[in-house]
Design a protein around this motif. Structure first.
Motif, PDB file in Angstrom:
ATOM      1  N   THR A   4     -15.331  -8.307  -5.368  1.00 20.85           N
ATOM      2  CA  THR A   4     -16.487  -9.101  -5.784  1.00 20.85           C
ATOM      3  C   THR A   4     -16.831 -10.154  -4.740  1.00 20.85           C
ATOM      4  N   PHE A   5     -15.811 -10.708  -4.083  1.00 21.29           N
ATOM      5  CA  PHE A   5     -16.011 -11.791  -3.115  1.00 21.29           C
ATOM      6  C   PHE A   5     -15.821 -11.312  -1.674  1.00 21.29           C
ATOM      7  N   ASN A   6     -15.803  -9.982  -1.482  1.00 22.38           N
ATOM      8  CA  ASN A   6     -15.591  -9.356  -0.169  1.00 22.38           C
ATOM      9  C   ASN A   6     -14.273  -9.805   0.461  1.00 22.38           C
ATOM     10  N   CYS A   7     -13.253  -9.827  -0.375  1.00 21.89           N
ATOM     11  CA  CYS A   7     -11.917 -10.254   0.077  1.00 21.89           C
ATOM     12  C   CYS A   7     -10.877  -9.174  -0.202  1.00 21.89           C
ATOM     13  N   SER A   8     -11.280  -7.904  -0.121  1.00 18.93           N
ATOM     14  CA  SER A   8     -10.385  -6.797  -0.482  1.00 18.93           C
ATOM     15  C   SER A   8      -9.485  -6.388   0.668  1.00 18.93           C
ATOM     16  N   ALA A   9      -8.276  -5.965   0.306  1.00 21.65           N
ATOM     17  CA  ALA A   9      -7.430  -5.235   1.244  1.00 21.65           C
ATOM     18  C   ALA A   9      -7.863  -3.766   1.190  1.00 21.65           C
ATOM     19  N   PRO A  10      -7.789  -3.051   2.305  1.00 12.04           N
ATOM     20  CA  PRO A  10      -7.325  -3.487   3.629  1.00 12.04           C
ATOM     21  C   PRO A  10      -8.428  -4.088   4.496  1.00 12.04           C
ATOM     22  N   ASP A  11      -9.610  -4.292   3.929  1.00 10.39           N
ATOM     23  CA  ASP A  11     -10.737  -4.744   4.745  1.00 10.39           C
ATOM     24  C   ASP A  11     -10.501  -6.106   5.374  1.00 10.39           C
ATOM     25  N   SER A  69     -13.109   0.101   4.917  1.00 15.28           N
ATOM     26  CA  SER A  69     -12.274   0.527   6.026  1.00 15.28           C
ATOM     27  C   SER A  69     -10.908   0.963   5.518  1.00 15.28           C
ATOM     28  N   ALA A  70     -10.097   1.501   6.412  1.00 14.36           N
ATOM     29  CA  ALA A  70      -8.721   1.882   6.074  1.00 14.36           C
ATOM     30  C   ALA A  70      -7.817   1.542   7.251  1.00 14.36           C
ATOM     31  N   TYR A  71      -6.537   1.350   6.941  1.00 14.79           N
ATOM     32  CA  TYR A  71      -5.531   1.024   7.961  1.00 14.79           C
ATOM     33  C   TYR A  71      -4.544   2.170   8.002  1.00 14.79           C
ATOM     34  N   LEU A  72      -4.442   2.842   9.142  1.00 21.96           N
ATOM     35  CA  LEU A  72      -3.633   4.047   9.263  1.00 21.96           C
ATOM     36  C   LEU A  72      -2.412   3.754  10.134  1.00 21.96           C
ATOM     37  N   MET A  73      -1.281   3.604   9.465  1.00 23.35           N
ATOM     38  CA  MET A  73      -0.041   3.300  10.184  1.00 23.35           C
ATOM     39  C   MET A  73       1.087   4.227   9.743  1.00 23.35           C
TER      40      MET A  73
END
Length: 413
Positions: free
Chosen positions: A104-111, A141-145
């Protein structure tokens, strides 16, 4: 020594009140409806129904209109300029709704972590291509590790290959637990790959890349299940790369500097996760107390049965302890010495999910069979918090870091 102030600043107090009001009055009432829409879209489980799109648009539009947006941008002129301690209080409020609160506040993980990477380490081209739309909340977005064939808790073992061929990098390998990669709005991957040979220092063999999620040769194999749940439409995807060619300038910061980028990303993210889990624990305790005071068994209110007074008291004590440790870790991070802060970050990364799991479990127990059903948020909260004990490093690794630091004063190792 600098005075350690862990309280709510005058700057953040009105923001906390505003975020709390939106989460409690607007987000929570829509949470169940949003989740009940999963799987109803024509495009399958990893697609959004029109109603889900409307809910997201309504909530995000409201927050953006009120200027309650991108709080996580600490130390940046793009955001509020909050300290990590100040942001921690906001993350706790967002944690009351694991599904919708942060977005809602554009504070999501992983973004948040990925945007931080792009802002700190990305080129002007990276920022122009992706950062603007991420900051606007238009793409994800996504974080690929993590990888399926190596013990990814030791990130130096990552085997996914990137080989330079002229003006392009050629990527080959598999990644899994790629959170957010199921979302149809996911347009960019931040990816760790091995670019250097085994003759290089262990922490200088890997590099970080920013790449489009739409390159030819990228194949989403399956969603990884969490306690039988695919977490659609967000998803934690298993992805295969087969001769995926990306531009030479997809590299972030420089060859062999992947760990430098990843550590800059993971520190803040771990604190954010922990504060959100404290918010979930607070919500679980509220549900527990409401149930305990509104239901009877054996002719008495539930809170007067068995050891329930003690259980409620212990839950409150545990939440307060974890919050203070998290705020101390945030304060240490604000001092600018990441090495000194890392020990406290590891401590809270172990303790916050462990504490939240205990409180959620007690709330589930108080609700009886209802506690593990879809009629309360508790079972889904439990699943997510249990998974957090692996995300950003498993408990065992963080305990090893903590113990090694503790033993330094007694050994020469």
């Amino acid at each position: 020594m600098t005075s350690m102030d862990l309280g709510q600043s005058e700057k953040v107090k009105p923001l906390i009140a505003a975020v709390r009001e939106i989460v409690r009055e607007k987000v929570l009432p829509l949470e169940h409806e949003y989740l009940s829409e999963v799987g109803k879209a024509e495009g399958g489980r990893f697609a959004f129904t029109q109603r889900q799109k409307d809910i997201l648009a309504e909530l995000k539009g409201m927050a953006k209109e009120k200027g309650l947006w991108n709080f996580w941008l600490t130390d940046s002129d793009r955001g509020y300029g909050l300290s990590t301690v100040e942001y921690a209080y906001l993350a706790e409020e967002m944690g009351w709704s694991p599904q919708l609160g942060a977005e809602t506040f554009n504070c999501s993980a992983p973004d948040t972590g990925n945007m931080e990477v792009l802002e700190r380490y990305g080129s002007d081209a990276h920022k122009e291509q992706w950062l603007g739309e991420l900051l606007e909340g238009k793409i994800r977005s996504a974080y690929l590790m993590t990888e399926p064939d190596v013990a990814s808790s030791d990130a130096t073992a990552l085997a996914f290959k990137a080989e330079l061929d002229g003006d392009e990098w050629v990527l080959n390998g598999e990644k899994h637990w790629s959170s957010g990669a199921g979302d149809p709005r996911c347009k960019v991957y931040i990816l760790m790959a091995k670019t250097e040979g085994d003759d290089a220092a262990r922490h200088s063999r890997h590099s970080m890349f920013a790449i489009s999620a739409e390159h030819e040769g990228i194949e989403i194999l399956r969603p990884m299940m969490v306690f039988g749940n695919d977490d659609a439409p967000h998803g934690h995807m298993h992805i295969r790369f087969t001769n995926v060619r990306v531009p030479k300038d997809a590299l972030l910061l420089g060859r062999g500097r992947g760990f430098e980028v990843s550590q800059g990303r993971l520190g803040p993210g771990r604190i954010h996760h922990c504060m959100r889990s404290i918010g979930q624990a607070e919500r679980a305790l509220e549900l527990l107390c409401k149930r305990a005071t509104s239901r009877e068994a054996f002719g008495r209110p539930l809170h007067k049965l068995g050891a329930n007074y003690d259980i409620i008291a212990e839950c409150r004590i545990s939440i307060e302890q974890a919050r203070l440790l998290c705020l101390k870790a945030a304060w240490m991070m604000d001092q600018g010495d990441m090495k000194a802060a890392s020990i406290y970050i590891s401590q809270i990364k172990v303790e916050a999910p462990r504490m939240a799991l205990k409180v959620i479990d007690e709330a589930m127990q108080m609700h009886g069979g209802l506690g593990v059903s879809q009629d309360t948020p508790l079972a889904e909260m439990y699943s997510g918090v249990r998974t957090l004990r692996y995300a950003d490093g498993p408990d065992a690794v963080h305990r090893m870091v903590i113990a090694r630091d503790e033993l330094k004063r007694y050994t020469n190792r």
